[in-house]
Design a protein around this motif. Structure first.
Motif, short mmCIF file in Angstrom:
data_model
loop_
_atom_site.label_atom_id
_atom_site.label_comp_id
_atom_site.label_asym_id
_atom_site.label_seq_id
_atom_site.Cartn_x
_atom_site.Cartn_y
_atom_site.Cartn_z
N LYS A 1 66.90 -80.79 -45.63
CA LYS A 1 65.54 -81.08 -46.10
C LYS A 1 65.17 -82.51 -45.68
CE LYS A 1 64.58 -77.49 -49.01
NZ LYS A 1 63.62 -76.48 -48.61
N SER B 1 59.64 -58.28 -44.66
CA SER B 1 59.28 -58.94 -45.93
C SER B 1 58.70 -57.94 -46.91
CB SER B 1 58.23 -60.03 -45.69
OG SER B 1 58.72 -61.08 -44.91
N SER C 1 60.43 -79.80 -50.15
CA SER C 1 61.79 -80.33 -50.09
C SER C 1 62.38 -80.22 -51.50
CB SER C 1 61.72 -81.78 -49.59
OG SER C 1 62.99 -82.36 -49.53
N ASP D 1 58.01 -65.44 -37.49
CA ASP D 1 59.36 -65.84 -37.89
C ASP D 1 59.56 -67.28 -37.47
OD1 ASP D 1 62.36 -66.15 -37.72
OD2 ASP D 1 62.23 -64.07 -38.40
N LEU D 2 60.22 -68.04 -38.32
CA LEU D 2 60.46 -69.46 -37.98
C LEU D 2 61.25 -69.61 -36.69
CD1 LEU D 2 61.28 -70.99 -41.50
CD2 LEU D 2 59.33 -71.57 -40.05
N ARG E 1 68.40 -67.10 -49.33
CA ARG E 1 68.45 -65.80 -50.00
C ARG E 1 68.32 -64.62 -49.05
NH1 ARG E 1 66.85 -67.60 -55.32
NH2 ARG E 1 64.86 -68.36 -54.59
N SER E 2 68.05 -64.91 -47.77
CA SER E 2 67.87 -63.77 -46.84
C SER E 2 68.32 -64.18 -45.45
CB SER E 2 66.41 -63.33 -46.82
OG SER E 2 65.56 -64.46 -46.64
N THR F 1 57.25 -73.11 -47.79
CA THR F 1 58.25 -73.06 -48.85
C THR F 1 59.46 -72.26 -48.33
OG1 THR F 1 57.41 -70.98 -49.72
CG2 THR F 1 56.41 -72.98 -50.61
N ARG G 1 57.47 -61.64 -42.51
CA ARG G 1 58.34 -61.06 -41.48
C ARG G 1 58.21 -59.54 -41.53
NH1 ARG G 1 64.03 -63.95 -41.97
NH2 ARG G 1 63.88 -63.53 -44.21
N GLY H 1 56.62 -68.68 -45.94
CA GLY H 1 57.49 -68.43 -47.10
C GLY H 1 56.71 -67.69 -48.18
N ASN I 1 65.50 -70.32 -61.95
CA ASN I 1 66.92 -70.22 -61.55
C ASN I 1 67.80 -69.86 -62.75
OD1 ASN I 1 66.15 -71.22 -59.11
ND2 ASN I 1 67.07 -73.25 -59.37
N PHE J 1 64.11 -75.24 -60.37
CA PHE J 1 63.17 -74.25 -60.92
C PHE J 1 63.74 -73.67 -62.23
CE2 PHE J 1 61.56 -72.64 -56.46
CZ PHE J 1 61.23 -73.93 -56.12
N THR K 1 56.24 -64.71 -49.13
CA THR K 1 56.77 -63.62 -49.95
C THR K 1 57.88 -64.12 -50.88
OG1 THR K 1 58.12 -63.08 -48.02
CG2 THR K 1 56.19 -61.69 -48.44
N GLY K 2 58.22 -65.39 -50.77
CA GLY K 2 59.25 -65.96 -51.64
C GLY K 2 58.70 -66.22 -53.03
N LYS K 3 59.58 -66.65 -53.93
CA LYS K 3 59.17 -66.81 -55.33
C LYS K 3 58.08 -67.87 -55.49
CE LYS K 3 63.33 -67.22 -57.11
NZ LYS K 3 64.33 -67.46 -58.13
N LEU K 4 58.26 -69.00 -54.83
CA LEU K 4 57.25 -70.06 -54.92
C LEU K 4 56.07 -69.75 -54.00
CD1 LEU K 4 56.16 -72.79 -55.78
CD2 LEU K 4 57.65 -73.88 -54.09
#
Ligand SMILES: NC(=O)c1ccc[n+]([C@@H]2O[C@H](COP(=O)([O-])OP(=O)(O)OC[C@H]3O[C@@H](n4cnc5c(N)ncnc54)[C@H](OP(=O)(O)O)[C@@H]3O)[C@@H](O)[C@H]2O)c1
Length: 290
Positions: free
Chosen positions: A123, A34, A107, A50-51, A75-76, A70, A31, A6, A148, A145, A8-11
């Motif tokens: 989760k 990404s 979670s 990839d998951l 979102r994708s 994370t 990915r 995760g 958000n 967050f 490249t995600g925000k967290l």
């Protein structure tokens, strides 16, 4: 070596940069599509995976001592079943096969509520499977967050109208992403003392109305508040479900948060001494540039 899934995600990216700052060797799972530019200069080793692809996960885990995930699909290419559920099971299995010493799963507060939204229930399912895996683990359950709220804040500033769910009085311990990244760093830095679930949040419990009042203080002007009742939100979710499941799932969360709130007490601070960002300070930073 810590594997960040995760990344490249925000967290995820905040965690990569925080670990890199401490010179912790980081491997970032990305990915093919990404946006890896967010990791440029962090020094993280990039590995493609990839998951949904167990082989890629096992390769990514190889040689790592710990992993933190994370990742989320909302979102994708939202796919709760194949990514958030089966994908996380694939990741746990890969960590087990590669004998990782510590797995950290992101979670959320509220995951164990009996009437939790679908994303939260998933989760909880993964938390249980991780606990039964035999791996040493830490489950991070942050509150909502602060980030958000940024689109809403910017909208209010632009139009003079703050659009929030009704009644807007339920409190959540909003937390800044950088504080969650700091928490992740501390958790990863310690050998897992015992398998644990850590619920945590920001320094204040704030309702949406409180947030808007703080915003008014920061920008020095009053807003008109438009409160959207929860029933129409639920209705919109049902209407869009056949062609936009992600929006439906997000609206389910918005409704849950307004009904129940995501509140953390601050006992975690005695074990994890973090300087938490107050919402007013967060707003000043976000709006500093206009
Ligand atoms: N927002 C909140 O208030 C809140 C509160 C509590 C907990 N959380 C949890 O915090 C976590 C982080 O949230 P966030 O806002 O940072 O999420 P985000 O920005 O949407 O990032 C999600 C990450 O997951 C990756 N991903 C998606 N599908 C994948 C797949 N099939 N294989 C591998 N990676 C995949 C994405 O990769 P790409 O860049 O390639 O798309 C991205 O890096 C999530 O688990 C979320 O549920 C959020």
């Amino acid at each position: 070596m810590v594997l960040v899934v995760g990344a490249t995600g925000k967290l995820g990216r905040a965690i990569v940069w925080r670990l890199s700052q401490d010179r912790v060797p980081v491997r970032a799972l990305v990915r093919p599509a990404s946006n890896v530019s967010v990791l440029l200069g962090s020094g993280a080793e990039l590995v493609t995976g990839d998951l949904r692809n167990p082989e890629s996960l096992q390769k990514a885990c190889r040689g790592c001592t710990a992993l933190i995930t994370t990742a989320a699909s909302v979102r994708s290419g939202f796919d709760l079943e194949r990514i958030d559920r089966q994908g996380n099971l694939n990741l746990i299995e890969s960590a087990r096969r590669e004998s990782l010493a510590h797995v950290v799963f992101t979670s959320t507060i509220g995951a164990d509520a009996p009437d939790a939204p679908r994303i939260f229930r998933n989760k909880r399912f993964i938390e249980e499977r991780l606990a039964a895996s035999g791996l040493h683990y830490t489950i991070l359950r942050p509150a909502g967050f602060m980030e958000n709220l940024v689109p809403l804040v910017r909208w209010a500033r632009r139009t003079g109208i703050a659009v929030i769910p009704r009644p807007g009085t339920t409190r959540t311990s909003y937390i800044a992403i950088r504080d969650i990244a700091e928490m992740a760093r501390l958790v990863l830095a310690r050998a897992p003392a015992g398998d644990s679930i850590i619920e945590f949040g920001g320094p204040e419990d704030l309702s949406m109305l409180d947030c808007m009042m703080l915003l008014e203080g920061v920008v020095g002007r009053r807003f008109r508040v438009a409160r959207i009742p929860l029933a129409p939100l639920r209705w919109v979710g049902r209407m869009v479900r056949p062609f936009n499941q992600a929006l439906d799932a997000v609206l389910e969360i918005v409704e849950f948060v307004e009904r129940k709130g995501l509140r953390a007490d601050r006992t975690f601070l005695s074990a994890y001494p973090i300087t938490l960002t107050p919402f007013g300070g967060f707003l000043r930073e976000q709006l500093g540039g206009g």
